[in-house]
Write a protein that holds these residues in place. Sequence first.
Motif, PDB file in Angstrom:
ATOM      1  N   GLN A 226       5.732  33.054  68.256  1.00 58.91           N
ATOM      2  CA  GLN A 226       6.699  34.142  68.431  1.00 58.91           C
ATOM      3  C   GLN A 226       7.996  33.640  69.054  1.00 58.91           C
ATOM      4  O   GLN A 226       9.086  34.072  68.673  1.00 58.91           O
ATOM      5  N   TYR A 227       7.880  32.741  70.013  1.00 57.16           N
ATOM      6  CA  TYR A 227       9.075  32.192  70.660  1.00 57.16           C
ATOM      7  C   TYR A 227       9.938  31.458  69.637  1.00 57.16           C
ATOM      8  O   TYR A 227      11.158  31.642  69.587  1.00 57.16           O
ATOM      9  N   LEU A 228       9.310  30.631  68.825  1.00 57.28           N
ATOM     10  CA  LEU A 228      10.048  29.884  67.799  1.00 57.28           C
ATOM     11  C   LEU A 228      10.604  30.816  66.729  1.00 57.28           C
ATOM     12  O   LEU A 228      11.657  30.549  66.157  1.00 57.28           O
ATOM     13  N   ALA A 229       9.885  31.912  66.468  1.00 56.44           N
ATOM     14  CA  ALA A 229      10.372  32.893  65.492  1.00 56.44           C
ATOM     15  C   ALA A 229      11.688  33.500  65.953  1.00 56.44           C
ATOM     16  O   ALA A 229      12.572  33.783  65.147  1.00 56.44           O
ATOM     17  N   HIS A 230      11.827  33.677  67.266  1.00 55.91           N
ATOM     18  CA  HIS A 230      13.086  34.206  67.804  1.00 55.91           C
ATOM     19  C   HIS A 230      14.218  33.180  67.682  1.00 55.91           C
ATOM     20  O   HIS A 230      15.383  33.532  67.880  1.00 55.91           O
ATOM     21  N   LYS A 231      13.862  31.948  67.356  1.00 55.75           N
ATOM     22  CA  LYS A 231      14.854  30.912  67.060  1.00 55.75           C
ATOM     23  C   LYS A 231      15.070  30.810  65.545  1.00 55.75           C
ATOM     24  O   LYS A 231      15.646  29.844  65.054  1.00 55.75           O
ATOM     25  N   ARG A 232      14.541  31.816  64.819  1.00 59.85           N
ATOM     26  CA  ARG A 232      14.694  31.931  63.361  1.00 59.85           C
ATOM     27  C   ARG A 232      13.888  30.885  62.593  1.00 59.85           C
ATOM     28  O   ARG A 232      14.264  30.484  61.501  1.00 59.85           O
ATOM     29  N   LEU A 233      12.780  30.453  63.158  1.00 60.45           N
ATOM     30  CA  LEU A 233      11.898  29.486  62.498  1.00 60.45           C
ATOM     31  C   LEU A 233      10.625  30.196  62.038  1.00 60.45           C
ATOM     32  O   LEU A 233      10.000  30.930  62.812  1.00 60.45           O
ATOM     33  N   LYS A 234      10.248  29.970  60.803  1.00 63.46           N
ATOM     34  CA  LYS A 234       9.024  30.567  60.266  1.00 63.46           C
ATOM     35  C   LYS A 234       7.840  29.682  60.671  1.00 63.46           C
ATOM     36  O   LYS A 234       7.774  28.523  60.286  1.00 63.46           O
ATOM     37  N   VAL A 235       6.935  30.280  61.450  1.00 62.40           N
ATOM     38  CA  VAL A 235       5.830  29.512  62.014  1.00 62.40           C
ATOM     39  C   VAL A 235       4.480  30.121  61.619  1.00 62.40           C
ATOM     40  O   VAL A 235       4.279  31.323  61.745  1.00 62.40           O
TER      41      VAL A 235
ATOM     42  N   THR B 265       7.359  23.596  75.507  1.00 63.09           N
ATOM     43  CA  THR B 265       6.746  23.115  74.265  1.00 63.09           C
ATOM     44  C   THR B 265       7.666  23.369  73.084  1.00 63.09           C
ATOM     45  O   THR B 265       7.833  22.502  72.216  1.00 63.09           O
ATOM     46  N   ALA B 266       8.279  24.546  73.059  1.00 64.23           N
ATOM     47  CA  ALA B 266       9.203  24.879  71.974  1.00 64.23           C
ATOM     48  C   ALA B 266      10.382  23.917  71.952  1.00 64.23           C
ATOM     49  O   ALA B 266      10.834  23.477  70.882  1.00 64.23           O
ATOM     50  N   SER B 267      10.875  23.571  73.135  1.00 65.61           N
ATOM     51  CA  SER B 267      12.003  22.639  73.228  1.00 65.61           C
ATOM     52  C   SER B 267      11.641  21.270  72.661  1.00 65.61           C
ATOM     53  O   SER B 267      12.437  20.641  71.953  1.00 65.61           O
ATOM     54  N   ILE B 268      10.428  20.815  72.957  1.00 66.09           N
ATOM     55  CA  ILE B 268       9.961  19.520  72.437  1.00 66.09           C
ATOM     56  C   ILE B 268       9.910  19.557  70.909  1.00 66.09           C
ATOM     57  O   ILE B 268      10.366  18.629  70.232  1.00 66.09           O
ATOM     58  N   ILE B 269       9.366  20.642  70.370  1.00 67.87           N
ATOM     59  CA  ILE B 269       9.249  20.778  68.916  1.00 67.87           C
ATOM     60  C   ILE B 269      10.623  20.804  68.260  1.00 67.87           C
ATOM     61  O   ILE B 269      10.868  20.124  67.252  1.00 67.87           O
ATOM     62  N   MET B 270      11.543  21.550  68.848  1.00 67.23           N
ATOM     63  CA  MET B 270      12.886  21.668  68.260  1.00 67.23           C
ATOM     64  C   MET B 270      13.638  20.345  68.321  1.00 67.23           C
ATOM     65  O   MET B 270      14.408  20.015  67.417  1.00 67.23           O
ATOM     66  N   LYS B 271      13.403  19.573  69.369  1.00 66.03           N
ATOM     67  CA  LYS B 271      14.039  18.260  69.463  1.00 66.03           C
ATOM     68  C   LYS B 271      13.482  17.313  68.408  1.00 66.03           C
ATOM     69  O   LYS B 271      14.220  16.551  67.777  1.00 66.03           O
ATOM     70  N   LYS B 272      12.167  17.377  68.209  1.00 68.17           N
ATOM     71  CA  LYS B 272      11.542  16.529  67.190  1.00 68.17           C
ATOM     72  C   LYS B 272      12.008  16.917  65.794  1.00 68.17           C
ATOM     73  O   LYS B 272      12.135  16.073  64.908  1.00 68.17           O
ATOM     74  N   LYS B 273      12.262  18.208  65.617  1.00 66.29           N
ATOM     75  CA  LYS B 273      12.751  18.701  64.323  1.00 66.29           C
ATOM     76  C   LYS B 273      14.273  18.578  64.204  1.00 66.29           C
ATOM     77  O   LYS B 273      14.850  18.910  63.177  1.00 66.29           O
TER      78      LYS B 273
END
Length: 266
Positions: free
Chosen positions: A160-169, A256-264
Amino acid sequence: MNQRLVYVVSDSGGETAELVVKAAASQFYSSHIQLKRIPYVEDKTTLAEVVALAKMNQGIIAFTLVVPEMRQFLIEEAAREGVVAYDIIGPLIEKMSDLFKLTPRYEPGQVRVLDEDYFKKIEAIEFAVKYDDGRDPRGILRADIVLIGVSRTSKTPLSQYLAHKRLKVANVPIVPEVEPPEQLFKVPREKCFGLKISPEKLLSIRRERLKSLGLNDQAVYANMDRIKEELAYFDEVVKKIGCDVIDVTNKAVEETASIIMKKKKL
């Protein structure tokens, strides 16, 4: 202790003002600070009524009014009645206008303007709900990000957090008795992230979960041997997929979301 009142006044929905007030209240015993939101204020009569209420209840007014006339009326009316009124957005608008040499629109509700970005966010949120907890494996290949992990590793809140960053998860639970969906092994490995956690932390989380449901915290779900079995199976699955693994043991969802977004590289 008597409860203190903060009247949150806005010419829009009032979410911005409420968030600021809640952040301030969290620095105190916030259970003793009550918020009363008065949204979509369009007339001076309502403002005068709020001032009268705040005076009667010895409360504070925190407001986001972008129309100068309404803002000035509230400030003057509050001062006349001896009520504390705090302008959350007005001074910042004026500073930005002066520094950047721009003229404000003075239109309420601009944060809620339905633009393309807004619709992308809504679409991502709906996607996360639809493909939560492995409900429909077809979403795995359609997702921007796929999260896998055993139960209680924050897959859903992270989705849900990543979805608010407009990412489909999409997220998939890993359970020894259930074969992972075949789509999971077809997804590009850079899209997939495994969420691991220490057995001790997971045991604590699961026991608290059972207690909150009024269940016996000694159930198999919160048994150390069972947890180790699940985590070992998780290790097998992520090794087979070859995806990145993030240790969420002592991490907030935002970390955790920040780590994922940096990797992406987002």
